[in-house]
Design an enzyme around this catalytic site. Structure first.
Site, PDB file in Angstrom:
ATOM      1  N   ARG A  63      16.774   8.195 -20.299  1.00 34.36           N
ATOM      2  CA  ARG A  63      17.153   9.058 -21.433  1.00 34.36           C
ATOM      3  C   ARG A  63      18.130  10.134 -20.982  1.00 34.36           C
ATOM      4  O   ARG A  63      19.060  10.469 -21.705  1.00 34.36           O
ATOM      5  CB  ARG A  63      15.922   9.670 -22.113  1.00 34.36           C
ATOM      6  CG  ARG A  63      15.192   8.596 -22.907  1.00 34.36           C
ATOM      7  CD  ARG A  63      14.522   8.997 -24.181  1.00 34.36           C
ATOM      8  NE  ARG A  63      15.148   9.787 -25.175  1.00 34.36           N
ATOM      9  CZ  ARG A  63      15.423   9.367 -26.419  1.00 34.36           C
ATOM     10  NH1 ARG A  63      15.231   8.104 -26.772  1.00 34.36           N
ATOM     11  NH2 ARG A  63      15.900  10.182 -27.308  1.00 34.36           N
TER      12      ARG A  63
ATOM     13  N   THR B 257      20.920  12.060 -28.831  1.00 29.89           N
ATOM     14  CA  THR B 257      21.076  11.079 -29.913  1.00 29.89           C
ATOM     15  C   THR B 257      22.429  11.229 -30.605  1.00 29.89           C
ATOM     16  O   THR B 257      23.126  10.243 -30.863  1.00 29.89           O
ATOM     17  CB  THR B 257      19.946  11.280 -30.948  1.00 29.89           C
ATOM     18  OG1 THR B 257      18.694  11.225 -30.266  1.00 29.89           O
ATOM     19  CG2 THR B 257      20.006  10.228 -32.033  1.00 29.89           C
TER      20      THR B 257
ATOM     21  N   ASN C 289      25.803   5.231 -31.048  1.00 30.52           N
ATOM     22  CA  ASN C 289      25.635   5.821 -29.717  1.00 30.52           C
ATOM     23  C   ASN C 289      25.382   4.785 -28.623  1.00 30.52           C
ATOM     24  O   ASN C 289      24.817   5.098 -27.594  1.00 30.52           O
ATOM     25  CB  ASN C 289      24.545   6.908 -29.769  1.00 30.52           C
ATOM     26  CG  ASN C 289      23.272   6.403 -30.406  1.00 30.52           C
ATOM     27  OD1 ASN C 289      23.096   5.199 -30.582  1.00 30.52           O
ATOM     28  ND2 ASN C 289      22.383   7.312 -30.760  1.00 30.52           N
TER      29      ASN C 289
ATOM     30  N   HIS D 273      20.179   2.116 -26.918  1.00 31.12           N
ATOM     31  CA  HIS D 273      18.846   2.588 -27.296  1.00 31.12           C
ATOM     32  C   HIS D 273      18.014   2.731 -26.035  1.00 31.12           C
ATOM     33  O   HIS D 273      18.071   1.870 -25.153  1.00 31.12           O
ATOM     34  CB  HIS D 273      18.151   1.584 -28.237  1.00 31.12           C
ATOM     35  CG  HIS D 273      16.692   1.880 -28.402  1.00 31.12           C
ATOM     36  ND1 HIS D 273      16.227   2.835 -29.277  1.00 31.12           N
ATOM     37  CD2 HIS D 273      15.595   1.397 -27.750  1.00 31.12           C
ATOM     38  CE1 HIS D 273      14.903   2.911 -29.173  1.00 31.12           C
ATOM     39  NE2 HIS D 273      14.495   2.051 -28.257  1.00 31.12           N
TER      40      HIS D 273
HETATM   41  N1  UDP Z   1      20.513   8.132 -36.067  1.00 31.56           N
HETATM   42  C1  UDP Z   1      21.546   8.508 -36.934  1.00 31.56           C
HETATM   43  N2  UDP Z   1      21.501   9.769 -37.490  1.00 31.56           N
HETATM   44  C2  UDP Z   1      20.507  10.656 -37.225  1.00 31.56           C
HETATM   45  C3  UDP Z   1      19.473  10.269 -36.360  1.00 31.56           C
HETATM   46  C4  UDP Z   1      19.506   9.001 -35.793  1.00 31.56           C
HETATM   47  O1  UDP Z   1      22.474   7.744 -37.176  1.00 31.56           O
HETATM   48  O2  UDP Z   1      20.524  11.782 -37.754  1.00 31.56           O
HETATM   49  C5  UDP Z   1      20.536   6.776 -35.469  1.00 31.56           C
HETATM   50  C6  UDP Z   1      21.076   6.772 -34.033  1.00 31.56           C
HETATM   51  O3  UDP Z   1      21.835   5.576 -33.839  1.00 31.56           O
HETATM   52  C7  UDP Z   1      19.797   6.773 -33.219  1.00 31.56           C
HETATM   53  C8  UDP Z   1      18.869   5.931 -34.081  1.00 31.56           C
HETATM   54  O4  UDP Z   1      19.214   6.280 -35.422  1.00 31.56           O
HETATM   55  O5  UDP Z   1      20.009   6.248 -31.921  1.00 31.56           O
HETATM   56  C9  UDP Z   1      17.392   6.156 -33.828  1.00 31.56           C
HETATM   57  O6  UDP Z   1      17.109   7.521 -33.992  1.00 31.56           O
HETATM   58  P1  UDP Z   1      16.145   8.304 -32.966  1.00 31.56           P
HETATM   59  O7  UDP Z   1      15.797   9.608 -33.598  1.00 31.56           O
HETATM   60  O8  UDP Z   1      15.027   7.406 -32.545  1.00 31.56           O
HETATM   61  O9  UDP Z   1      17.123   8.611 -31.722  1.00 31.56           O
HETATM   62  P2  UDP Z   1      17.156   8.002 -30.233  1.00 31.56           P
HETATM   63  O10 UDP Z   1      15.739   7.800 -29.777  1.00 31.56           O
HETATM   64  O11 UDP Z   1      17.925   6.692 -30.331  1.00 31.56           O
HETATM   65  O12 UDP Z   1      17.891   9.022 -29.403  1.00 31.56           O
HETATM   66 MG    MG Z   2      14.182   6.847 -30.703  1.00 28.65          MG
END
Ligand code: UDP
Ligand code: MG
Length: 167
Positions: free
Chosen positions: A91, A97, A122, A125
């Site tokens: 991470r 994110t 991004n 995952h």
């Molecule tokens: N995402 C988005 N807008 C947001 C939050 C999340 O487009 O405001 C998308 C982004 O691609 C992210 C995925 O949704 O990687 C999953 O969200 P999460 O909060 O789980 O973030 P991650 O664990 O991937 O950092």
């Molecule tokens: Mg996530």
């Protein structure tokens, strides 16, 4: 503490030819790859993967995104990394994110973007904690696709099960 973590190189990462760069960055962690495959992403799989976000306004778009409908790449590269503090290490390398908030040296900071409709593309995952990693790894991989025994498993005999073999 040894941990497993699910990594997906998302369709934008594949379309931008970033697989090599991302794997090189992840190799800095010295973690072990214990499973890897290219996977088609059905709607059901994408919805299950992101089920904790189903009430978010962007849910529909991230399901399309993960399925490759925005990038003409209907697949992801799924990997399981294993080793000490695997989740934090991956991470940290991935970055925040929101790619605009991610440190520029991180994977998301280097290669991510926000689309005009506001989706965070991004490129990668990374599971965010051990429970999520366990749920996700069991969703994306079967026990015999992983070369270490991560979670309890059992043997069953399946009768009249149709599978494809080479002709
Ligand atoms: N995402 C988005 N807008 C947001 C939050 C999340 O487009 O405001 C998308 C982004 O691609 C992210 C995925 O949704 O990687 C999953 O969200 P999460 O909060 O789980 O973030 P991650 O664990 O991937 O950092
Ligand atoms: Mg996530």
């Amino acid at each position: 503490m040894n941990q497993a973590v699910l990594i997906l190189i998302k369709p934008d990462g594949l379309k931008k030819s970033l697989t090599g760069n991302i794997l090189t960055r992840l190799s800095e962690t010295k973690l072990e790859i214990v499973a890897a495959k290219i996977a088609r992403v059905s709607r059901a799989l994408a919805e299950e993967h992101y089920k904790h976000l189903k009430d978010k306004p962007f849910f529909g778009e991230i399901i399309q995104y993960l399925q490759g409908e925005l990038h003409d790449r209907k697949k992801v590269l799924a990997l399981v990394y294993w080793g000490k503090d695997a989740i934090k290490k991956c991470r940290d390398l991935a970055g925040a994110t929101n790619p605009e908030e991610a440190e520029p040296t991180t994977i998301r900071g280097s290669y991510g973007r926000i689309t005009t409709t506001g989706v965070y593309e991004n490129v990668i995952h990374v599971s965010s904690n051990e429970d999520e990693a366990k749920r996700e790894i069991k969703l994306w991989f079967q026990p015999d696709e992983i070369i270490v025994d991560l979670y309890p498993q059992k043997e069953v005999t399946r009768k009249e099960c149709k599978v494809k073999i080479w002709d």
